[in-house]
Write a protein that holds these residues in place. Structure first.
Motif, PDB file in Angstrom:
ATOM      1  N   GLU B 125       0.833  -1.209   0.000  1.00 50.39           N
ATOM      2  CA  GLU B 125       0.000   0.000   0.000  1.00 50.39           C
ATOM      3  C   GLU B 125       0.864   1.255   0.000  1.00 50.39           C
ATOM      4  O   GLU B 125       0.556   2.227  -0.671  1.00 50.39           O
ATOM      5  CB  GLU B 125      -0.902  -0.005   1.231  1.00 50.39           C
ATOM      6  CG  GLU B 125      -1.922  -1.121   1.181  1.00 50.39           C
ATOM      7  CD  GLU B 125      -2.876  -1.098   2.357  1.00 50.39           C
ATOM      8  OE1 GLU B 125      -2.919  -0.076   3.058  1.00 50.39           O
ATOM      9  OE2 GLU B 125      -3.566  -2.090   2.550  1.00 50.39           O
ATOM     10  N   ILE B 128       2.259   2.049  -3.383  1.00 53.53           N
ATOM     11  CA  ILE B 128       1.238   2.597  -4.270  1.00 53.53           C
ATOM     12  C   ILE B 128       1.029   4.075  -3.960  1.00 53.53           C
ATOM     13  O   ILE B 128       0.944   4.921  -4.858  1.00 53.53           O
ATOM     14  CB  ILE B 128      -0.084   1.818  -4.116  1.00 53.53           C
ATOM     15  CG1 ILE B 128       0.100   0.378  -4.578  1.00 53.53           C
ATOM     16  CG2 ILE B 128      -1.198   2.481  -4.916  1.00 53.53           C
ATOM     17  CD1 ILE B 128      -1.123  -0.487  -4.425  1.00 53.53           C
ATOM     18  N   PHE B 141      -5.186  16.771  -1.127  1.00 52.45           N
ATOM     19  CA  PHE B 141      -5.794  17.071   0.165  1.00 52.45           C
ATOM     20  C   PHE B 141      -6.230  18.534   0.231  1.00 52.45           C
ATOM     21  O   PHE B 141      -7.341  18.848   0.673  1.00 52.45           O
ATOM     22  CB  PHE B 141      -4.772  16.752   1.272  1.00 52.45           C
ATOM     23  CG  PHE B 141      -5.270  17.041   2.647  1.00 52.45           C
ATOM     24  CD1 PHE B 141      -6.246  16.238   3.219  1.00 52.45           C
ATOM     25  CD2 PHE B 141      -4.781  18.110   3.376  1.00 52.45           C
ATOM     26  CE1 PHE B 141      -6.712  16.499   4.496  1.00 52.45           C
ATOM     27  CE2 PHE B 141      -5.244  18.378   4.649  1.00 52.45           C
ATOM     28  CZ  PHE B 141      -6.207  17.566   5.211  1.00 52.45           C
ATOM     29  N   VAL B 246     -24.140  20.846   3.035  1.00 45.95           N
ATOM     30  CA  VAL B 246     -24.313  20.054   1.814  1.00 45.95           C
ATOM     31  C   VAL B 246     -23.042  20.080   0.973  1.00 45.95           C
ATOM     32  O   VAL B 246     -22.582  19.043   0.484  1.00 45.95           O
ATOM     33  CB  VAL B 246     -25.497  20.604   0.987  1.00 45.95           C
ATOM     34  CG1 VAL B 246     -25.643  19.825  -0.298  1.00 45.95           C
ATOM     35  CG2 VAL B 246     -26.759  20.551   1.798  1.00 45.95           C
ATOM     36  N   GLY B 249     -20.351  17.821   2.261  1.00 51.33           N
ATOM     37  CA  GLY B 249     -20.638  16.427   1.942  1.00 51.33           C
ATOM     38  C   GLY B 249     -20.305  16.120   0.494  1.00 51.33           C
ATOM     39  O   GLY B 249     -19.602  15.155   0.195  1.00 51.33           O
ATOM     40  N   MET B 252     -16.543  16.167  -0.152  1.00 49.99           N
ATOM     41  CA  MET B 252     -15.847  15.010   0.411  1.00 49.99           C
ATOM     42  C   MET B 252     -16.000  13.794  -0.504  1.00 49.99           C
ATOM     43  O   MET B 252     -15.021  13.124  -0.850  1.00 49.99           O
ATOM     44  CB  MET B 252     -16.446  14.706   1.770  1.00 49.99           C
ATOM     45  CG  MET B 252     -15.427  14.362   2.814  1.00 49.99           C
ATOM     46  SD  MET B 252     -16.216  13.823   4.296  1.00 49.99           S
ATOM     47  CE  MET B 252     -16.739  15.226   5.102  1.00 49.99           C
ATOM     48  N   ILE B 253     -17.245  13.531  -0.904  1.00 43.11           N
ATOM     49  CA  ILE B 253     -17.498  12.321  -1.690  1.00 43.11           C
ATOM     50  C   ILE B 253     -16.882  12.429  -3.087  1.00 43.11           C
ATOM     51  O   ILE B 253     -16.224  11.501  -3.560  1.00 43.11           O
ATOM     52  CB  ILE B 253     -19.012  12.055  -1.756  1.00 43.11           C
ATOM     53  CG1 ILE B 253     -19.479  11.562  -0.389  1.00 43.11           C
ATOM     54  CG2 ILE B 253     -19.340  11.017  -2.810  1.00 43.11           C
ATOM     55  CD1 ILE B 253     -20.950  11.486  -0.229  1.00 43.11           C
ATOM     56  N   VAL B 256     -13.096  11.944  -2.977  1.00 43.57           N
ATOM     57  CA  VAL B 256     -12.656  10.549  -2.849  1.00 43.57           C
ATOM     58  C   VAL B 256     -12.811   9.846  -4.196  1.00 43.57           C
ATOM     59  O   VAL B 256     -11.909   9.160  -4.667  1.00 43.57           O
ATOM     60  CB  VAL B 256     -13.470   9.817  -1.757  1.00 43.57           C
ATOM     61  CG1 VAL B 256     -13.107   8.345  -1.740  1.00 43.57           C
ATOM     62  CG2 VAL B 256     -13.194  10.416  -0.404  1.00 43.57           C
ATOM     63  N   LEU B 257     -13.958  10.067  -4.845  1.00 43.68           N
ATOM     64  CA  LEU B 257     -14.198   9.411  -6.134  1.00 43.68           C
ATOM     65  C   LEU B 257     -13.296   9.961  -7.234  1.00 43.68           C
ATOM     66  O   LEU B 257     -12.954   9.253  -8.170  1.00 43.68           O
ATOM     67  CB  LEU B 257     -15.669   9.576  -6.543  1.00 43.68           C
ATOM     68  CG  LEU B 257     -16.659   8.671  -5.827  1.00 43.68           C
ATOM     69  CD1 LEU B 257     -18.063   8.999  -6.264  1.00 43.68           C
ATOM     70  CD2 LEU B 257     -16.360   7.219  -6.098  1.00 43.68           C
ATOM     71  N   ILE B 262      -6.301   8.932  -3.315  1.00 42.59           N
ATOM     72  CA  ILE B 262      -5.675   7.730  -3.821  1.00 42.59           C
ATOM     73  C   ILE B 262      -6.188   7.544  -5.250  1.00 42.59           C
ATOM     74  O   ILE B 262      -7.368   7.715  -5.513  1.00 42.59           O
ATOM     75  CB  ILE B 262      -6.002   6.559  -2.893  1.00 42.59           C
ATOM     76  CG1 ILE B 262      -5.190   5.362  -3.250  1.00 42.59           C
ATOM     77  CG2 ILE B 262      -7.478   6.227  -2.852  1.00 42.59           C
ATOM     78  CD1 ILE B 262      -5.041   4.467  -2.057  1.00 42.59           C
ATOM     79  N   SER B 263      -5.253   7.298  -6.187  1.00 40.90           N
ATOM     80  CA  SER B 263      -5.702   7.143  -7.571  1.00 40.90           C
ATOM     81  C   SER B 263      -6.222   5.738  -7.767  1.00 40.90           C
ATOM     82  O   SER B 263      -5.664   4.792  -7.220  1.00 40.90           O
ATOM     83  CB  SER B 263      -4.542   7.348  -8.528  1.00 40.90           C
ATOM     84  OG  SER B 263      -3.827   8.464  -8.144  1.00 40.90           O
ATOM     85  N   PHE B 264      -7.257   5.617  -8.505  1.00 41.16           N
ATOM     86  CA  PHE B 264      -7.746   4.261  -8.747  1.00 41.16           C
ATOM     87  C   PHE B 264      -8.418   4.188 -10.101  1.00 41.16           C
ATOM     88  O   PHE B 264      -8.935   5.171 -10.611  1.00 41.16           O
ATOM     89  CB  PHE B 264      -8.725   3.835  -7.661  1.00 41.16           C
ATOM     90  CG  PHE B 264     -10.033   4.549  -7.727  1.00 41.16           C
ATOM     91  CD1 PHE B 264     -10.150   5.827  -7.237  1.00 41.16           C
ATOM     92  CD2 PHE B 264     -11.138   3.941  -8.285  1.00 41.16           C
ATOM     93  CE1 PHE B 264     -11.335   6.496  -7.309  1.00 41.16           C
ATOM     94  CE2 PHE B 264     -12.337   4.614  -8.356  1.00 41.16           C
ATOM     95  CZ  PHE B 264     -12.439   5.886  -7.867  1.00 41.16           C
ATOM     96  N   THR B 265      -8.369   3.016 -10.681  1.00 45.40           N
ATOM     97  CA  THR B 265      -9.147   2.756 -11.884  1.00 45.40           C
ATOM     98  C   THR B 265      -9.886   1.454 -11.634  1.00 45.40           C
ATOM     99  O   THR B 265      -9.292   0.469 -11.213  1.00 45.40           O
ATOM    100  CB  THR B 265      -8.264   2.595 -13.123  1.00 45.40           C
ATOM    101  OG1 THR B 265      -7.087   1.918 -12.708  1.00 45.40           O
ATOM    102  CG2 THR B 265      -7.923   3.909 -13.748  1.00 45.40           C
ATOM    103  N   ASP B 266     -11.149   1.483 -11.853  1.00 46.49           N
ATOM    104  CA  ASP B 266     -11.937   0.288 -11.608  1.00 46.49           C
ATOM    105  C   ASP B 266     -12.089  -0.474 -12.918  1.00 46.49           C
ATOM    106  O   ASP B 266     -11.967   0.094 -13.994  1.00 46.49           O
ATOM    107  CB  ASP B 266     -13.298   0.685 -11.042  1.00 46.49           C
ATOM    108  CG  ASP B 266     -13.962  -0.497 -10.382  1.00 46.49           C
ATOM    109  OD1 ASP B 266     -13.395  -0.990  -9.404  1.00 46.49           O
ATOM    110  OD2 ASP B 266     -15.017  -0.928 -10.860  1.00 46.49           O
ATOM    111  N   LEU B 271     -18.543   2.878 -14.131  1.00 47.65           N
ATOM    112  CA  LEU B 271     -18.141   3.573 -12.904  1.00 47.65           C
ATOM    113  C   LEU B 271     -16.934   4.466 -13.167  1.00 47.65           C
ATOM    114  O   LEU B 271     -16.859   5.580 -12.666  1.00 47.65           O
ATOM    115  CB  LEU B 271     -17.820   2.563 -11.806  1.00 47.65           C
ATOM    116  CG  LEU B 271     -19.051   1.871 -11.227  1.00 47.65           C
ATOM    117  CD1 LEU B 271     -18.648   0.741 -10.309  1.00 47.65           C
ATOM    118  CD2 LEU B 271     -19.909   2.867 -10.475  1.00 47.65           C
TER     119      LEU B 271
END
Lengths: 248, 330
Positions: B125, B128, B141, B246, B249, B252-253, B256-257, B262-266, B271
């Motif tokens: 982790e 990464i 951040f 609001v 919220g 924040m969401i 993250v997405l 953290i970078s991510f590819t699904d 998605l």
């Protein structure tokens, strides 16, 4: 009787505010879903504990503490302020003004977080302690009480919502950051690891995980007692600081 | 001229709002400082608990510290992150690994004890996270903090509406675009100056290499503040109350997405497509590339996409304000 009436009215006020309801019901669910989804696509979710389990309890703790924001909103929102002024003139004690806001927010927290944890464990099959779920619910419940008392205390101190909310962010941020709910901070060196002990959230988190995974209740009672005493101290401080005449 | 007058008015009024000043000038820089100090410092290695009666020649690695324990740590220790895995010595050359990590990680740890080596290709982790670069982590951040703060600084727009000054202002020859522009200018400056100063001062004082030149950093933070500003204006125009709640919220969401932390590819394309709609994703792709040495011109696409978001949010904000005004809501 009068007091119950004020509490009911305040409670209805929160329920009629869709945003406050969403923050305390849907928001934790979305947060758990998003964190679990992102983390499992980075690190692979095929381990024996899913990231949804891992973030389930953490995000519930996170949002349960943030109920302090809801409390300050219930207390000092522009529309409520006018109503508060009326109560100040009425022959009721000043305690009932702030305590009613605290209790109505606490009732909302109790209902929504208990239902949420039940739903998460039995509908989404996340781990919230299995048979010990009731202990976890009680822990989160007392955490809500602490959050509500903290929010009310800051309102009494700053006498306006924006002041209360913006200054409250500082202790909340430090509690959450050093509580290790967002990410593990204990690996950032010995000094930080020592600092984490000052955050009540660290103890709540550790206590919940010990109960859920080890069936270990050794720090359960001290944590509950600490949160209760901290809440009572906040309430006593409210009683001393809150002066309705400054508020008109 | 109108814009300057409105802007001056905001500056005068902010002096009476101490909490806002405290948060903008002290709290946000402190948060940014903590973020920089902690993300530039490598975290200590992850610890593996080794349960063995005769522990000799412990395997060495740059990724794990092996600690010999007498008593088997509990599952709770694993969840709390005290240990990353528990390895039991079976005394016949085999090891039993207990961990919440994925099968692949468990296999790597088992081989690590058997052969004393970790495959070169293996990434934990921390690796990464480290691959993203310090600067990207920090700006990711800061992006979230500033998106929240941008809404908090748009407070005068909300206040003007509540005390009905807004109606009076628009009766004078001032368009709602001009009003929003002056509010935006105020928010932008209050976001940019403290955060840029905080980043530069801390990196210079603690001699931290953030991976960007100061000029590039100014440009990147400016872009970020512009996004936060128009986001704040838009949210304030759409919502009537609980704006800050609001918006916090949502930011924040979406952060993250959008891969701010953290970078991510699904694997799921739908998605992935949804996540790349967020401007945060383009921003992170761009700063990651720049930190790794590419020029900003290589990211024209992302840059233009961000500009479209910035201008679009502002135009939508003023459009909604205009419509609400005509309906007589304010």
């Amino acid at each position: 009787m009068k007091f119950i009436k004020i509490v009911t009215f305040d409670f209805m006020n929160i329920v009629r505010n869709p945003m406050l309801l969403i923050v305390n019901t849907l928001f934790p669910l979305i947060l758990i879903g998003v964190m679990g989804f992102v983390m499992s696509s980075v690190f692979g979710g095929e381990g024996s504990m899913s990231f949804y389990d891992y973030y389930g309890i953490k995000m519930i703790i996170f949002t349960a503490l943030l109920i302090a924001m809801t409390a300050s909103n219930t207390f000092m929102e522009e529309k409520v302020k006018a109503g508060n002024t009326r109560i100040i003139y009425a022959p009721v004690s000043k305690t009932s003004i702030y305590l009613s806001k605290l209790i109505s927010t606490y009732i909302l927290g109790t209902i929504s977080y208990s239902i949420l944890i039940f739903i998460l464990q039995y509908l989404f099959h996340l781990n919230f302690g299995g048979r010990n779920i009731l202990y976890i619910i009680l822990l989160i419940n007392i955490l809500c009480l602490f959050g509500c008392s903290l929010g009310t205390l800051f309102c009494c101190f700053f006498k306006c919502e924006e002041g209360a909310n913006s200054t409250m962010q500082i202790p909340l941020f430090f509690f959450l950051f050093f509580g290790g709910v967002i990410f593990g901070v204990h690996r950032l060196g010995k000094f930080v690891a020592a600092l984490t002990n000052l955050s009540p959230i660290k103890w709540v988190n550790e206590c919940a995980i010990r109960i859920m995974y080890d069936n270990d209740f050794s720090i359960y009672r001290p944590v509950l007692a600490f949160l209760l005493i901290a809440s009572i101290i906040c309430i006593i401080a409210c009683q001393i600081i809150f002066k309705p005449e400054e508020y008109v | 001229m109108n814009i300057i007058n409105l802007f001056k008015n905001k500056l005068d009024r902010v002096l009476t709002k101490k909490p806002i000043i405290i948060v903008a000038m002290i709290v946000i820089p402190i948060m940014i400082g903590i973020a920089i100090l902690f993300s530039s410092k490598p975290a200590s290695k992850e610890t593996i608990a080794f349960l063995s009666s005769n522990a000799q020649n412990l395997p060495q690695s740059s990724q794990f510290t092996v600690e010999v324990v007498d008593k088997k740590p509990t599952q709770g220790d694993l969840v709390l992150g005290k240990y990353v895995a528990i390895v039991e010595d079976k005394n016949d050359g085999n090891y039993k690994v207990t961990s919440f990590k994925s099968e692949n990680d468990i296999k790597v740890i088992e081989d690590f004890f058997k052969s004393g080596k970790i495959p070169e290709s293996y990434k934990g982790e921390d690796q990464i996270m480290a691959e993203r670069g310090v600067g990207t982590n920090i700006l990711g951040f800061i992006l979230m903090i500033l998106l929240m703060q941008g809404v908090a600084l748009t407070i005068f727009f909300e206040e003007d509406r509540n005390i009905k000054t807004f109606r009076r202002i628009l009766i004078a020859p001032v368009s709602e675009k001009e009003y929003l522009f002056s509010q935006g200018m105020f928010t932008f400056l209050c976001l940019f100056i403290p955060s840029y100063l905080a980043v530069t001062i801390i990196t210079v004082c603690f001699k931290i290499n953030i991976g960007f030149s100061f000029g590039m950093l100014a440009l990147l933070i400016m872009l970020l503040c512009a996004l936060a500003t128009t986001f704040g204006l838009f949210m304030a125009a759409v919502l009537d109350s609980e704006i800050s709640l609001v918006a916090s919220g949502i930011s924040m969401i979406t952060c993250v997405l959008g891969g701010c932390f953290i970078s991510f590819t699904d694997n799921n394309k739908v998605l992935n497509a949804i996540c790349s709609i967020f401007p945060q994703k383009s921003y992170i792709t761009m700063i990651h590339g720049i930190e790794k040495g590419s020029g900003i011109l290589e990211f024209k696409g992302q840059f233009i996409y961000l500009l479209i978001w910035i201008v679009g949010l502002w135009l939508f904000g003023s459009f909604i304000t205009n419509r609400k005004m005509k309906k007589g809501i304010y």
